[in-house]
Design a protein around this motif. Structure first.
Motif, short mmCIF file in Angstrom:
data_model
loop_
_atom_site.label_atom_id
_atom_site.label_comp_id
_atom_site.label_asym_id
_atom_site.label_seq_id
_atom_site.Cartn_x
_atom_site.Cartn_y
_atom_site.Cartn_z
N LEU A 1 48.74 44.89 -5.11
CA LEU A 1 50.13 44.77 -4.64
C LEU A 1 50.75 43.45 -5.10
O LEU A 1 51.94 43.39 -5.44
CB LEU A 1 50.19 44.88 -3.11
N GLU A 2 49.91 42.40 -5.11
CA GLU A 2 50.41 41.10 -5.61
C GLU A 2 50.85 41.21 -7.06
O GLU A 2 51.86 40.63 -7.45
CB GLU A 2 49.30 40.04 -5.55
N HIS A 3 50.07 41.93 -7.84
CA HIS A 3 50.41 42.05 -9.28
C HIS A 3 51.82 42.59 -9.47
O HIS A 3 52.52 42.19 -10.39
CB HIS A 3 49.42 42.98 -9.98
N VAL A 4 52.23 43.52 -8.61
CA VAL A 4 53.57 44.09 -8.81
C VAL A 4 54.62 43.40 -7.92
O VAL A 4 55.78 43.77 -7.97
CB VAL A 4 53.59 45.62 -8.52
N ASP A 5 54.20 42.42 -7.15
CA ASP A 5 55.10 41.76 -6.19
C ASP A 5 55.76 42.83 -5.31
O ASP A 5 56.97 43.09 -5.37
CB ASP A 5 56.14 40.91 -6.92
N TYR A 6 54.93 43.44 -4.52
CA TYR A 6 55.28 44.67 -3.79
C TYR A 6 56.57 44.56 -2.98
O TYR A 6 57.45 45.41 -3.08
CB TYR A 6 54.10 45.06 -2.90
N GLU A 7 56.68 43.49 -2.19
CA GLU A 7 57.87 43.39 -1.32
C GLU A 7 59.15 43.33 -2.14
O GLU A 7 60.13 44.01 -1.85
CB GLU A 7 57.76 42.16 -0.40
N ALA A 8 59.09 42.51 -3.21
CA ALA A 8 60.28 42.38 -4.06
C ALA A 8 60.61 43.71 -4.74
O ALA A 8 61.77 44.08 -4.92
CB ALA A 8 60.05 41.30 -5.12
N LEU A 9 59.55 44.42 -5.07
CA LEU A 9 59.73 45.71 -5.74
C LEU A 9 60.40 46.72 -4.80
O LEU A 9 61.28 47.48 -5.21
CB LEU A 9 58.36 46.21 -6.18
N ARG A 10 59.98 46.71 -3.54
CA ARG A 10 60.62 47.61 -2.57
C ARG A 10 62.10 47.28 -2.44
O ARG A 10 62.95 48.17 -2.34
CB ARG A 10 59.94 47.49 -1.20
N GLU A 11 62.40 45.98 -2.47
CA GLU A 11 63.80 45.54 -2.38
C GLU A 11 64.58 46.07 -3.59
O GLU A 11 65.67 46.62 -3.45
CB GLU A 11 63.81 44.00 -2.33
N ARG A 12 63.95 45.92 -4.75
CA ARG A 12 64.62 46.40 -5.98
C ARG A 12 64.85 47.91 -5.92
O ARG A 12 65.88 48.43 -6.33
CB ARG A 12 63.75 46.03 -7.19
N GLN A 13 63.86 48.60 -5.36
CA GLN A 13 63.99 50.05 -5.23
C GLN A 13 65.21 50.41 -4.39
O GLN A 13 66.01 51.28 -4.74
CB GLN A 13 62.71 50.60 -4.57
N ARG A 14 65.38 49.68 -3.27
CA ARG A 14 66.54 49.95 -2.40
C ARG A 14 67.85 49.68 -3.13
O ARG A 14 68.79 50.49 -3.06
CB ARG A 14 66.45 49.08 -1.14
N GLU A 15 67.88 48.57 -3.85
CA GLU A 15 69.13 48.23 -4.57
C GLU A 15 69.47 49.28 -5.62
O GLU A 15 70.60 49.72 -5.74
CB GLU A 15 68.98 46.86 -5.25
N LEU A 16 68.44 49.68 -6.37
CA LEU A 16 68.69 50.64 -7.46
C LEU A 16 69.15 52.00 -6.94
O LEU A 16 69.94 52.68 -7.58
CB LEU A 16 67.44 50.80 -8.33
#
Ligand code: MCN
Length: 791
Positions: free
Chosen positions: A438-453
């Motif tokens: 999860l760290e490799h993909v920066d999970y929390e930030a990725l979830r945020e990006r998912q919401r924005e997109l």
């Protein structure tokens, strides 16, 4: 002495990312595969196969074919029967109540799947043999067929075998049904998923092949073949099929170009090749064509499943209930019964603490190519089910899927962990591996990006696949209790010669995994010699007396374990010779990187390679010691090893076109101590490719006539390099506590992980469309339909 590469100070051979010694001959074309081998007077075999899914053979007229130029003989099933050989293709795994119908080399009464061998042509050339095939006239009475495992059992169709009127080969249950029912009754929530895991076709680069040479004068059969387990093939061919004792059969697996499970099995074709040589007294060669492979290599998977998971509102998993119809194909293959039963049901606990599990599997005969273990075998199917259930449950509970996993992971202090699905996991640090992924993909930030997109109508999905694998089926006693007709041990010989070089003879058989390099690393580390001083030999039953072979990701742990144990015995004998010649007691001798020296007096030393020379001179050995420096070892592990890890994929799905693009793929694997990090990474890469293939591209299909529709490479889509993402790999190291070198398997891990990871990612992307599951292979078309594109 566990949990480490070696109990010596070591020379760094174990753990080094050294290049694969086997690659130079393979890449420069001097590697010798079965079809490259020619003996004087070699003839060629071609096999006439049924083009019907289910039919009664009325008549076979071979006369036209026999009259053709170059044709030496045409044989039918009746000829094999008349020859008096036992003529049975044996299965190697029994289950309670298993129906085991007759399985002959060439069919005599009925054909039960397209591709069933019905006649054999032997000719002077391969072309002549293939040309003659169409001049064999077979009259059939066609019978109604069934290709789907649920239809086979639930619908009123004629049985594939008279012995199983309902097409049920076995009815298997694992776990506590009552406890599971109770858990479901008590739980706050239940989530479920209906899924299909389609048939997969193994795609080894080298199709199966055999070259048989029967020597009448000595009554000995030499058989070169594309085998993952020459000793098992020797055993299955001997008494049951050809009626020869094992010491009259030599099975040789030269270079083998991939297997992925498909070259484990005892098929009719190689047996027919051997039998033809015995009839004609000449060498006979058979080389499958690619389409023939698609029709006859055992397929994988073919499951239809309903899975249910019971949870409390806080996300605690209470129970799992699974019902599966598993297609077995028309005949029972060697491990075709074990794969969808014990190898499948026992991993349904995955990485999680689940108090109650019940699994019911109906193994169904269908008029299709036999199904058996394919990379991931059973474990891939089981992990897919539990991972899909966890994702679906997260949706149901409105909890983040990573968080739901975290709440249920078996904690590190619970090992050895006894699951409700009858396995005892040896060791694991599941959360550490998941966090790293999860760290490799920066999970929390990725979830945020998912919401924005999503606000821009763009749909990315983050998929998680956490897995365990039960690798290296052992110990033998357990395997026997479960029905295996083979052992779980491995055998090796570690031999110094008088020049100080080492030969390791191993009972496993490489098809691309790199054993010649990694086994040399294990031996070099234990013996304190250079990797270049070690030659590894596999794949010849006359040179290596016993073995079980390469499957179930067992070679590093069981084969490597045996080599380490044998090398340690060799080292101890050498230590006794050193003590004798240095005139001190054995306890005073220290060993460091190949050198035996007297404790406290490092200049009084002897190198192990010098001692090897002494051992063969035999002039000055301890009283009563036999000359020579070699050991034969049989190693029967006390448990499986349990590799694990978490993979994370990021995909973007275009609902307009259904296109799926894999943005990132992160794999964190834990295979215990790593012998060769480069080879392990290669295994992970290949495994991911096959898992992605299953998730997005591959799937064998039969048409309404029971013909295999995907019979060529342009019909069965294996992903190309351009369709695969860059892989980001990482690992944790949790040694196996019971393995002599602390290793766990890695050969199948990534295939097991990748399919659920990708499906998780695609369904995560499609959450706004209310889609929580799509069956594999998820194609642009299936996405487009599911998102309403065809409305
Ligand atoms: N290895 C290592 N350190 C570890 C574990 C493994 O360096 N901790 C190395 C081994 O020494 C070996 C390789 O990795 O060189 C794979 O080891 P292992 O996991 O023991 O698997 P096997 O050698 O028993 O191979 C079987 C496994 C299976 S079941 C399938 S299917 C599969 C696979 O290997 N088929 C393959 N990988 C394949 N790779 C190739 N090229 N071709 C196939 O057909």
């Amino acid at each position: 002495d566990t949990g480490g590469a070696s109990d010596t100070d070591g020379n760094g051979a174990f753990g080094a990312a050294i290049e694969r010694g086997e690659d130079v001959p393979l890449l420069t074309g001097s590697g010798e595969y079965t079809d490259d081998i020619s003996l004087r007077g070699t003839t060629h075999l071609a096999i006439r196969r049924s083009d019907h899914a289910h039919a009664r053979i009325e008549n076979i007229d071979t006369s036209d074919a026999e009259a053709m130029e170059g044709v030496l003989a045409v044989f039918t099933g009746e000829d094999v029967v008349e020859s008096g050989v036992p003529n049975t293709i044996l299965t190697a795994w029994d289950l309670p109540g298993l129906v085991q119908p007759q399985y002959r080399m060439l069919a005599t009464d009925k054909v039960r799947h397209e591709g069933t061998p019905v006649a054999a042509v032997v000719a002077e050339t391969r072309h002549a043999a293939h040309d003659a095939l169409e001049h064999i006239h077979v009259e059939y009475e066609e019978l109604e067929h069934v290709t789907d495992p649920v239809d086979a059992v639930e619908r009123d169709v004629p049985p594939v075998h008279d012995e199983a009127e309902d097409n049920v080969a076995f009815d298997f249950e694992l776990g506590d049904a009552d406890a599971t029912d109770e858990a479901f009754a008590d739980a706050d929530r239940v989530a479920s998923v209906d899924l299909r895991q389609p048939r997969l076709i193994p795609n080894a680069m080298e199709p199966r092949a055999a070259l048989a040479d029967w020597e009448e004068a000595t009554g000995k059969l030499r058989l070169w073949m594309t085998s993952q387990n020459p000793h098992l093939h020797r055993m299955l061919l001997s008494a049951g099929t050809l009626g020869l004792p094992e010491n009259k059969i030599q099975v040789i697996a030269p270079e083998v170009g991939g297997g992925f499970g498909s070259k484990i099995y005892h098929y009719p074709d190689e047996a027919v090749t051997a039998w033809c040589s015995m009839q004609l007294g000449r060498p006979v060669k058979w080389q499958a064509t690619r389409s023939e492979s698609y029709l006859t290599d055992c397929h994988g998977r073919d499951h239809v499943t309903t899975g249910e998971i019971a949870l409390d509102d806080d996300g605690t998993i209470r129970g799992v209930r699974v019902e599966t119809h598993a297609g077995l194909g028309a005949q029972l293959s060697q491990f075709g019964t074990a794969t969808p039963s014990y190898l499948y049901a026992t991993v349904l606990s995955g990485q999680y603490t689940i108090p109650a599990i019940h699994c019911h599997v109906i193994g169904a005969f269908t008029n299709t190519t036999p199904v058996d273990a394919y990379r991931g075998a059973g474990r891939a199917e089981g992990i897919y089910v539990i991972e899909r259930l966890v994702d679906v449950a997260a949706r149901e509970l409105e909890v983040d899927p990573a968080e739901l996993r975290r709440r249920n992971l078996v904690p590190p202090d619970e090992f050895p962990y006894e699951s409700a699905a009858a396995l005892v996991y040896d060791s694991g640090e599941y959360e550490r591996a998941m966090d790293l992924a999860l760290e490799h993909v920066d999970y929390e930030a990725l979830r945020e990006r998912q919401r924005e997109l999503r606000n821009e109508d763009r749909y990315i999905g983050i998929g998680i696949g956490s897995f365990i694998e039960s690798a290296g089926l052992s110990p033998s006693g357990l395997a026997g209790d479960l029905g295996a007709q083979a052992g779980g041990w491995e055998s090796s010989i570690v031999r110094f010669d008088s020049t100080g070089s080492v030969t390791v003879l191993a009972g496993t058989a490489d098809q691309g995994q790199g054993h010649r390099t990694t086994y040399a690393q294990v031996a070099a580390e234990e013996l304190g010699v250079s990797v270049d001083d070690v030659t590894v030999v596999e794949g010849d039953t006359d040179r290596i007396p016993q073995g079980m072979g390469t499957y179930g990701s067992r070679s590093a742990s069981v084969g490597g374990g045996s080599i380490a144990r044998g090398a340690r015995e060799v080292r101890e004998k050498a230590r006794r010779i050193a003590a004798h010649q240095l005139e001190t007691s054995v306890d005073d001798i220290e060993f460091d990187d190949g050198e035996f020296h007297v404790a406290g007096a490092p200049d009084r030393s002897l190198h192990i390679q010098t001692i090897a020379h002494e051992a063969y001179l035999g002039h000055d050995l301890p009283e009563g010691m036999d000359p020579g420096l070699e050991e034969t070892n049989f190693y029967d592990p006390e448990n499986f090893t349990y590799p694990f890890g978490t993979h994370v994929a990021v995909v973007e799905v275009d609902p307009e076109t259904g296109e799926i693009e894999i943005e990132r793929y992160v794999a964190v694997d834990d295979c215990g101590e790593i012998i060769n990090p480069m080879i392990v990474e290669g295994q992970v890469h290949g495994g991911i490719a096959q898992g992605i293939g299953a998730a997005l591209y591959e799937g064998a299909a039969y048409d309404d006539d029971g013909h295999l529709r995907t019979r060529r490479m342009d019909e069965y889509v294996v992903p190309h390099a351009t369709q695969l993402p860059d892989y980001e790999t990482d690992h944790t190291v949790t040694p196996s506590p019971h393995n002599p070198i602390g290793v766990k398997g890695v050969g199948e891990s990534a295939t097991i992980a990748a399919a659920p990871t990708i499906v998780s990612a695609v369904t995560d992307a499609l959450e706004p469309f209310g889609i929580d599951h799509l069956d594999m292979p998820i194609t642009p078309e299936s996405v487009w339909r599911a998102t309403g594109g065809d409305n």
